[in-house]
Design a protein around this motif. Structure first.
Motif, PDB file in Angstrom:
ATOM      1  N   THR A   1       0.841  -1.194   0.000  1.00 45.82           N
ATOM      2  CA  THR A   1       0.000   0.000   0.000  1.00 45.82           C
ATOM      3  C   THR A   1       0.880   1.249   0.000  1.00 45.82           C
ATOM      4  N   CYS A   2       0.281   2.385  -0.335  1.00 51.99           N
ATOM      5  CA  CYS A   2       1.058   3.611  -0.537  1.00 51.99           C
ATOM      6  C   CYS A   2       1.861   3.990   0.706  1.00 51.99           C
ATOM      7  N   HIS A   3       1.258   3.876   1.887  1.00 46.52           N
ATOM      8  CA  HIS A   3       1.976   4.289   3.096  1.00 46.52           C
ATOM      9  C   HIS A   3       3.082   3.307   3.477  1.00 46.52           C
ATOM     10  N   ILE A   4       3.012   2.084   2.956  1.00 46.79           N
ATOM     11  CA  ILE A   4       4.097   1.116   3.158  1.00 46.79           C
ATOM     12  C   ILE A   4       5.213   1.370   2.147  1.00 46.79           C
ATOM     13  N   GLN A   5       4.841   1.610   0.903  1.00 47.21           N
ATOM     14  CA  GLN A   5       5.820   1.855  -0.153  1.00 47.21           C
ATOM     15  C   GLN A   5       6.572   3.166   0.076  1.00 47.21           C
ATOM     16  N   PHE A   6       5.878   4.184   0.587  1.00 45.75           N
ATOM     17  CA  PHE A   6       6.496   5.492   0.830  1.00 45.75           C
ATOM     18  C   PHE A   6       6.519   5.733   2.342  1.00 45.75           C
ATOM     19  N   ASP A   7       5.623   6.514   2.848  1.00 41.64           N
ATOM     20  CA  ASP A   7       5.453   6.690   4.291  1.00 41.64           C
ATOM     21  C   ASP A   7       4.058   7.255   4.506  1.00 41.64           C
ATOM     22  N   GLU A   8       3.626   7.307   5.760  1.00 42.07           N
ATOM     23  CA  GLU A   8       2.242   7.660   6.042  1.00 42.07           C
ATOM     24  C   GLU A   8       1.920   9.092   5.626  1.00 42.07           C
ATOM     25  N   ALA A   9       2.795  10.034   5.918  1.00 46.03           N
ATOM     26  CA  ALA A   9       2.534  11.434   5.572  1.00 46.03           C
ATOM     27  C   ALA A   9       2.443  11.618   4.061  1.00 46.03           C
ATOM     28  N   THR A  10       3.355  10.974   3.330  1.00 49.67           N
ATOM     29  CA  THR A  10       3.330  11.085   1.865  1.00 49.67           C
ATOM     30  C   THR A  10       2.053  10.475   1.307  1.00 49.67           C
ATOM     31  N   ALA A  11       1.592   9.373   1.901  1.00 46.65           N
ATOM     32  CA  ALA A  11       0.355   8.737   1.444  1.00 46.65           C
ATOM     33  C   ALA A  11      -0.842   9.657   1.650  1.00 46.65           C
ATOM     34  N   ILE A  12      -0.903  10.305   2.798  1.00 44.90           N
ATOM     35  CA  ILE A  12      -2.005  11.242   3.061  1.00 44.90           C
ATOM     36  C   ILE A  12      -1.992  12.364   2.031  1.00 44.90           C
ATOM     37  N   LEU A  13      -0.828  12.923   1.780  1.00 47.21           N
ATOM     38  CA  LEU A  13      -0.714  14.026   0.817  1.00 47.21           C
ATOM     39  C   LEU A  13      -1.001  13.564  -0.607  1.00 47.21           C
ATOM     40  N   ALA A  14      -0.590  12.345  -0.943  1.00 43.36           N
ATOM     41  CA  ALA A  14      -0.868  11.808  -2.277  1.00 43.36           C
ATOM     42  C   ALA A  14      -2.375  11.688  -2.492  1.00 43.36           C
ATOM     43  N   GLY A  15      -3.080  11.203  -1.477  1.00 44.98           N
ATOM     44  CA  GLY A  15      -4.534  11.125  -1.569  1.00 44.98           C
ATOM     45  C   GLY A  15      -5.153  12.497  -1.728  1.00 44.98           C
ATOM     46  N   ASP A  16      -4.685  13.453  -0.927  1.00 41.73           N
ATOM     47  CA  ASP A  16      -5.198  14.825  -1.033  1.00 41.73           C
ATOM     48  C   ASP A  16      -4.956  15.394  -2.431  1.00 41.73           C
ATOM     49  N   ALA A  17      -3.770  15.169  -2.961  1.00 39.38           N
ATOM     50  CA  ALA A  17      -3.409  15.731  -4.264  1.00 39.38           C
ATOM     51  C   ALA A  17      -4.200  15.070  -5.397  1.00 39.38           C
ATOM     52  N   LEU A  18      -4.464  13.768  -5.288  1.00 40.67           N
ATOM     53  CA  LEU A  18      -5.268  13.088  -6.295  1.00 40.67           C
ATOM     54  C   LEU A  18      -6.699  13.627  -6.298  1.00 40.67           C
ATOM     55  N   GLN A  19      -7.213  13.899  -5.110  1.00 41.99           N
ATOM     56  CA  GLN A  19      -8.554  14.477  -5.029  1.00 41.99           C
ATOM     57  C   GLN A  19      -8.599  15.838  -5.714  1.00 41.99           C
ATOM     58  N   ALA A  20      -7.602  16.672  -5.443  1.00 44.95           N
ATOM     59  CA  ALA A  20      -7.558  17.993  -6.073  1.00 44.95           C
ATOM     60  C   ALA A  20      -7.388  17.883  -7.584  1.00 44.95           C
ATOM     61  N   LEU A  21      -6.563  16.925  -8.026  1.00 39.74           N
ATOM     62  CA  LEU A  21      -6.332  16.732  -9.454  1.00 39.74           C
ATOM     63  C   LEU A  21      -7.621  16.382 -10.182  1.00 39.74           C
ATOM     64  N   ALA A  22      -8.490  15.641  -9.528  1.00 38.89           N
ATOM     65  CA  ALA A  22      -9.757  15.248 -10.151  1.00 38.89           C
ATOM     66  C   ALA A  22     -10.549  16.470 -10.597  1.00 38.89           C
ATOM     67  N   PHE A  23     -10.640  17.468  -9.733  1.00 41.16           N
ATOM     68  CA  PHE A  23     -11.436  18.647 -10.070  1.00 41.16           C
ATOM     69  C   PHE A  23     -10.713  19.554 -11.064  1.00 41.16           C
ATOM     70  N   GLU A  24      -9.385  19.528 -11.032  1.00 41.38           N
ATOM     71  CA  GLU A  24      -8.630  20.268 -12.040  1.00 41.38           C
ATOM     72  C   GLU A  24      -8.883  19.689 -13.429  1.00 41.38           C
ATOM     73  N   LEU A  25      -8.933  18.365 -13.516  1.00 40.69           N
ATOM     74  CA  LEU A  25      -9.183  17.711 -14.802  1.00 40.69           C
ATOM     75  C   LEU A  25     -10.548  18.094 -15.360  1.00 40.69           C
ATOM     76  N   ILE A  26     -11.539  18.150 -14.499  1.00 39.15           N
ATOM     77  CA  ILE A  26     -12.873  18.546 -14.957  1.00 39.15           C
ATOM     78  C   ILE A  26     -12.880  20.012 -15.391  1.00 39.15           C
TER      79      ILE A  26
END
Length: 294
Positions: free
Chosen positions: A101-126
Motif C-alpha cells: 500500500t502507498c503508506h508502506i511503499q512510501f510513508d504515512e505522511a506522503t500517502a495522506i498528501l498523495a490522496g489529497d493531491a489526487l482528489q484535487a487533481l480530479a477537479f482540475e481535470l474537470i
C-alpha cells in the motif's frame, strides 16, 4: 468479444492514458509526492468505474472522447479513497492490488498528501475539460456529492463506526450504498450529464441500476473475503474478520450472502431492462461483477 475481453482491452488503454497523465505532472515541486500519486493511480485495478461510465455513454450514444476527463477524475477520486482507506488510522492494510500500500511503499505522511493531491487533481481535470460549462458544473456537483459527506466519505465513517459491533442488515446496506455504490452511481450520472436531453425517468432507472450494482459488488466482495485467497484478491484475505467488520456472510451465512448477491443483481437488471437503448453490455458487466472471483 466477451465482456472480460472488452474490459481487459479497456484496462490496457486506460492504464496507458493514466500513466501519460501522471507523467505530465512537472518535477518542480515534491518528486516523492508525484511518485506516490503515480504509484497509487497506476498500480493496476479493475477500472470498473470508468468502464461503467464508458458503457453507459456508449448505450446513450455519447461521444466517448468527451467522457475521458470525467473518467480520469473519477479514477483519481477512487484511487485517493483507497490510499486513505489503507492507512493505519482506517483499515491498516499492507497490500493493495497485490502490491505494498502507498503508506508502506512510501510513508504515512506522503500517502495522506498523495490522496489529497489526487482528489484535487480530479477537479482540475474537470475544470480543464473541453465540454460545455453546464456539463462541467454537473460533473463537479456529481463528483463532490458522491465522493463527500453524502456518499463515499459517510460510508467510510459508518463502516468505521460499525467495527466491533454487529450492524443489522439495514445498517449494513446503508454503509455500502454510500461507501461502495456511491462512485458507481457517480460514474453513470456523469455519463448521463453528457446527454442533456436524457429523459429524467431514464436517468432514475440508470441511477437505480448503479446503486443496486454497487450493493451487489460489495456483497460479492464480502463473500470473496471469506472464500478467496490473498493472491487472487491482491489484498489480505480475511481482513474484514481481522477488523471485526460487519459483513453479509457474518449476518446471513455464506450461502445466504450468495443468495443476497443474486437477488440484488436481478434487481439491478430489472431497472434497465425496459430502457430504449442497447443495454446488453451493461447487463454483461453486471453479471461479471457478481460472478467474479477477485
Amino acid at each position: 468479444m466477451t465482456i472480460e475481453q472488452k474490459l481487459a482491452e479497456f484496462q490496457h488503454s486506460f492504464n496507458q492514458d493514466l500513466l501519460r497523465l501522471t507523467e505530465q505532472l512537472d518535477n518542480k515541486h515534491s518528486v516523492p509526492l508525484k511518485q506516490a500519486m503515480q504509484y497509487s493511480l497506476t498500480n493496476g485495478g479493475k477500472r470498473l468505474r470508468p468502464f461503467l461510465m464508458y458503457l453507459v455513454g456508449e448505450a446513450l450514444e455519447v461521444d466517448i472522447k468527451l467522457l475521458q476527463p470525467a473518467a480520469f477524475a473519477l479514477e483519481c477520486i477512487h484511487s485517493y479513497s483507497l490510499v486513505h482507506d489503507d492507512l493505519p488510522a482506517m483499515d491498516d492494510d499492507d497490500l493493495r492490488r497485490g502490491k505494498p500500500t502507498c503508506h508502506i511503499q512510501f510513508d504515512e505522511a506522503t500517502a495522506i498528501l498523495a490522496g489529497d493531491a489526487l482528489q484535487a487533481l480530479a477537479f482540475e481535470l474537470i475544470a480543464d475539460a473541453e465540454v460545455s460549462s453546464d456539463v462541467k458544473v454537473s460533473w463537479m456537483k456529481d463528483l463532490s456529492h458522491f465522493a463527500g459527506y453524502h456518499g463515499m466519505c459517510s460510508g467510510q465513517a459508518l463502516d468505521l463506526a460499525a467495527e466491533d459491533h454487529k450492524a443489522n442488515l439495514a445498517e449494513l446496506e446503508q454503509i455500502h450504498l454510500h461507501k461502495t455504490a456511491a462512485l458507481l452511481r457517480c460514474a453513470v450520472r456523469m455519463a448521463c450529464a453528457a446527454k442533456p436531453d436524457l429523459a429524467p425517468e431514464y436517468l432514475t432507472k440508470i441511477d437505480l441500476f448503479a446503486s443496486r450494482l454497487g450493493l451487489a459488488f460489495q456483497i460479492q466482495d464480502d463473500v470473496l473475503d471469506v472464500i478467496s485467497s490473498t493472491e487472487l484478491l491482491g489484498k489480505p484475505q480475511g481482513s474484514d474478520e481481522k477488523l471485526n467488520k460487519s459483513t453479509y456472510p457474518g449476518l446471513l451465512g455464506l450461502a445466504g450472502a450468495k443468495d443476497k448477491t443474486e437477488q440484488v443483481y436481478q434487481s439491478a437488471l430489472e431497472q434497465i431492462q425496459d430502457l430504449p437503448y442497447n443495454i446488453e453490455l451493461l447487463s454483461l458487466l453486471a453479471q461479471y461483477i457478481v460472478k467474479r472471483q477477485h
